[in-house]
Design a protein around this motif. Structure first.
Motif, PDB file in Angstrom:
ATOM      1  N   UNK A 127       0.491  -1.524  -0.041  1.00 23.10           N
ATOM      2  CA  UNK A 127      -0.178   0.180   0.159  1.00 23.10           C
ATOM      3  C   UNK A 127       0.434   1.258   0.386  1.00 23.10           C
ATOM      4  N   UNK A 128       0.195   2.693  -0.608  1.00 21.47           N
ATOM      5  CA  UNK A 128       0.543   3.684  -0.238  1.00 21.47           C
ATOM      6  C   UNK A 128       0.391   4.501   0.949  1.00 21.47           C
ATOM      7  N   UNK A 129       0.669   5.549   0.652  1.00 25.95           N
ATOM      8  CA  UNK A 129       0.234   6.463   2.255  1.00 25.95           C
ATOM      9  C   UNK A 129       0.561   6.586   3.672  1.00 25.95           C
ATOM     10  N   UNK A 130      -0.137   6.341   4.580  1.00 23.58           N
ATOM     11  CA  UNK A 130      -0.511   5.426   6.173  1.00 23.58           C
ATOM     12  C   UNK A 130      -1.014   4.597   6.241  1.00 23.58           C
ATOM     13  N   UNK A 131      -1.065   3.753   4.907  1.00 23.86           N
ATOM     14  CA  UNK A 131      -1.627   2.427   4.659  1.00 23.86           C
ATOM     15  C   UNK A 131      -2.965   2.800   5.196  1.00 23.86           C
ATOM     16  N   UNK A 132      -3.319   1.005   5.824  1.00 26.13           N
ATOM     17  CA  UNK A 132      -5.051   1.442   6.681  1.00 26.13           C
ATOM     18  C   UNK A 132      -5.985   0.895   6.082  1.00 26.13           C
ATOM     19  N   UNK A 133      -5.672   0.544   5.076  1.00 28.85           N
ATOM     20  CA  UNK A 133      -7.012  -0.091   4.112  1.00 28.85           C
ATOM     21  C   UNK A 133      -5.874  -1.362   3.456  1.00 28.85           C
ATOM     22  N   UNK A 134      -7.185  -2.472   3.449  1.00 32.49           N
ATOM     23  CA  UNK A 134      -7.018  -3.571   2.907  1.00 32.49           C
ATOM     24  C   UNK A 134      -7.686  -3.718   1.635  1.00 32.49           C
ATOM     25  N   UNK A 135      -6.951  -3.148   0.589  1.00 29.98           N
ATOM     26  CA  UNK A 135      -6.983  -2.581  -0.730  1.00 29.98           C
ATOM     27  C   UNK A 135      -7.711  -4.289  -1.915  1.00 29.98           C
ATOM     28  N   UNK A 136      -8.110  -3.802  -2.447  1.00 31.29           N
ATOM     29  CA  UNK A 136      -8.684  -5.111  -3.410  1.00 31.29           C
ATOM     30  C   UNK A 136      -7.307  -5.870  -3.774  1.00 31.29           C
ATOM     31  N   UNK A 137      -7.220  -6.923  -3.603  1.00 28.41           N
ATOM     32  CA  UNK A 137      -5.635  -7.686  -3.913  1.00 28.41           C
ATOM     33  C   UNK A 137      -5.535  -7.955  -5.412  1.00 28.41           C
ATOM     34  N   UNK A 138      -5.412  -7.862  -6.608  1.00 28.89           N
ATOM     35  CA  UNK A 138      -5.052  -7.564  -7.607  1.00 28.89           C
ATOM     36  C   UNK A 138      -4.128  -7.049  -8.237  1.00 28.89           C
ATOM     37  N   UNK A 139      -3.015  -6.868  -7.504  1.00 24.02           N
ATOM     38  CA  UNK A 139      -1.551  -7.312  -8.040  1.00 24.02           C
ATOM     39  C   UNK A 139      -1.221  -6.025  -8.421  1.00 24.02           C
ATOM     40  N   UNK A 140      -1.287  -5.080  -8.059  1.00 22.59           N
ATOM     41  CA  UNK A 140      -1.428  -3.948  -8.797  1.00 22.59           C
ATOM     42  C   UNK A 140       0.406  -3.411  -9.601  1.00 22.59           C
ATOM     43  N   UNK A 141       0.247  -3.450 -10.481  1.00 21.45           N
ATOM     44  CA  UNK A 141       1.847  -2.928 -11.048  1.00 21.45           C
ATOM     45  C   UNK A 141       2.746  -2.470 -11.244  1.00 21.45           C
ATOM     46  N   UNK A 142       2.090  -0.572 -10.847  1.00 20.37           N
ATOM     47  CA  UNK A 142       2.664   0.482 -11.463  1.00 20.37           C
ATOM     48  C   UNK A 142       2.565   1.124 -12.434  1.00 20.37           C
TER      49      UNK A 142
END
Length: 577
Positions: A127-142
């Motif tokens: 994750x980015x920022x301060x974290x704190x969120x479980x983002x959808x685990x699709x595997x973002x590649x940048x």
């Protein structure tokens, strides 16, 4: 347990047993060079054993609660219009506890997605920022507007909140364990659990493991390269904030400089730093930078590839008109503005002139993305992180309602050193838990045959590409002057923080990373595309006079993309030299 360098094929099976892989996970090198690095073998695919419901009866791991195990039909999720295949969704949390400091309940929340047809690989999505969120685990590649993701490519993927929920931001920093989980412990804790889940699901652990993240996710990646070198074979770190506590100080320094030339106040009576460097003035300065630097790579195309040469050619003092009688009309800067903006780019310093963070290169990406960090987050997000997580002792929660004032009054002499401090229950400083330990010693990663790819936009306004370049120069020096056999850095002309800016910001580094790790094909360049108006996810910073679908090679540092002739919109017209 750590995998060590293996020179003989006969030792491969024994070493792999210690690493939890298969007996085909390391190939013998054919080179006679005693210094040759191990060549990791390609992953082999697998199929989910049974179904999601059957998997639910198998899952068990210490201090872990699996709250959701369900089937996700094909087409439920999409990436760039493509339907993601059927997969299992697993959600849960680890190490739930009640803080003895703030009385709040904390846990390391996570989500895993396991494809029915598996490519034998594991992907940690940071994750980015301060974290704190479980983002959808699709595997973002940048990059910007990705056209694929790791889950769609057949990876088993995990994402997490790094040990706290978004409702606890930014005050989670009051809890010392939440600080450490955010810094490095969530990754260290989740990785063995995820690999065990994969083994239960497919009958074997992952043959190859990859890690990817940008911003704070890039910091997670850099920390993983040092702390989790035995666990990951390929690590991609985008615009890495691996010196994040210093960068937060740099942001507040920038706010303070712009406050000195603000022409108006906010409703709270504080200087309105957006008026210190207006949109028209930023556009004008960008045009002056381009006029001095654009052609240094061989062609005037609106992109500054030779960013190092640009710094030697452009002068804010001499190349930008000075306003007559301090009359600001967007075509000039006042003398005071030149001092303040020059200080923003030269980087934070204390009263003795000692640098507190890196300088920033002058580049063309001074639009809304630049302003969002320098003139907004610098008095909201960054002081929140500094006040409660990066300085010791943390501030009182009452500061949360006074973040702008905290930022503008932050002392570069007295407050900045607190990122190195410990005290009371805070036994580890933010500099310790946020940064990679011994950051230029990546010998464990290197000797395993693992690889590291780092990219950074040269118009990034929060994490300086100069800082990342300086780190890479030190890494080169620590490896006999050349680290390119296991680690490469790619700077991206005009790109803001992780995406955006007048840039070719759409790229896939995961595919070339796999080829490097598993086939030994080093990525001598990565092709990036500008997201113009014809793109499915257009980037409004791309100038309208650029050709449709402009592409550029991203070159490994210190090489630069130089024009050799042909269409300025084609990567084939440039060479890395």
């Amino acid at each position: 347990m750590k995998c060590t360098s293996i020179a003989l094929a006969a030792a491969a099976a024994l070493a792999l047993a210690a690493c939890g892989g298969t007996t085909s996970a390391i190939s013998s090198t054919s080179s006679t060079d005693a210094n040759a690095l191990p060549q990791l073998a390609a992953a082999t695919p697998g199929t989910l054993a049974g179904n999601c419901a059957a998997l639910a009866t198998k899952l068990s791991f210490a201090n872990t609660v699996f709250t959701t195990i369900t089937d996700v039909p094909a087409g439920t999720l999409k990436v760039a219009g493509k339907s993601i295949a059927e997969h299992c969704l697993i959600q849960g949390n680890m190490n739930q506890r009640v803080s003895s400091v703030d009385g709040k309940t904390y846990a390391i929340g996570f989500e895993m997605r396991l494809p029915l047809a598996w490519n034998g690989r594991f992907f940690y999505q940071a994750n980015g920022g301060l974290d704190g969120n479980i983002v959808t685990a699709t595997g973002e590649i940048g990059g910007g507007g990705p056209t694929n993701d790791a889950l769609n490519m057949g990876f088993a993927v995990i994402s997490s909140d790094a040990g706290h929920s978004s409702t606890q931001n930014p005050l989670f920093g009051l809890d010392p364990q939440a600080r450490v989980d955010y810094g490095y412990n969530a990754v260290a804790t989740l990785t063995p659990m995820a690999k065990q889940v994969i083994k239960l699901a497919y009958g074997k652990g992952p043959d190859r493991s990859y890690f990817d993240g940008c911003s704070n996710g890039g910091r997670h990646a850099m920390v993983a390269a040092a702390r989790s070198s035995a666990e990951y074979d390929g690590i991609i770190a985008g615009d890495p904030g691996f010196h994040l506590p210093k960068a937060a100080i740099g942001e507040m320094w920038s706010a303070q400089q712009l406050a000195t030339v603000a022409s108006a106040n906010t409703s709270s009576g504080l200087p309105d730093i957006t008026t210190g460097f207006t949109a028209a003035e930023r556009q004008m300065v960008a045009s002056k930078i381009l006029s001095k630097c654009d052609a240094l790579d061989g062609v005037s195309d609106g992109m500054i590839e030779d960013i190092k040469a640009c710094q030697a050619n452009f002068s804010l003092a001499n190349d930008v008109p000075t306003c007559t009688n301090d009359v600001r009309d967007g075509t000039c800067l006042t003398s005071a503005q030149k001092v303040a903006i020059g200080n923003v780019f030269s980087g934070a310093r204390n009263s003795t002139g000692s640098a507190l963070y890196a300088s920033f290169p002058y580049d063309a990406g001074l639009g809304a993305g630049w302003s969002a960090w320098k003139q907004a987050n610098s008095i909201t997000l960054d002081p929140a992180a500094a006040a409660f997580t990066f300085t010791t002792l943390p501030q009182s929660a009452s500061v949360l309602s006074q973040l702008s004032a905290y930022a503008l009054n932050f002392s570069m002499d007295n407050d900045a050193p607190k990122i190195f401090a410990t005290g009371g229950v805070y036994t580890e400083s933010s500099w310790s838990f946020m940064t990679p330990p011994d950051e230029t010693n990546l010998s464990a990663l290197k000797q395993r045959g693992a690889k590291l790819m780092v990219y950074h936009g040269t118009s990034d306004p929060v994490f300086s590409s100069n800082d990342t370049t300086a780190w890479y120069q030190q890494l080169m020096a620590a490896n006999g002057g050349d680290a390119s056999n296991f680690a490469r850095l790619y700077t991206i002309a005009g790109m803001n923080h992780c995406s955006g800016g007048p840039s070719a910001d759409q790229f896939d580094m995961l595919t070339p990373m796999i080829a490097w790790v598993e086939q030994g094909k080093a990525p001598d360049s990565v092709i990036a595309t500008a997201r113009d108006a014809s793109s499915a996810t257009p980037n409004s910073d791309v100038p309208s006079n650029w050709g449709t679908g402009r592409t550029r090679p991203l070159c490994p540092y210190p090489k630069v993309a130089r024009y050799t002739g042909g269409s300025v919109d084609s990567a084939s017209s440039f060479t890395c030299s």
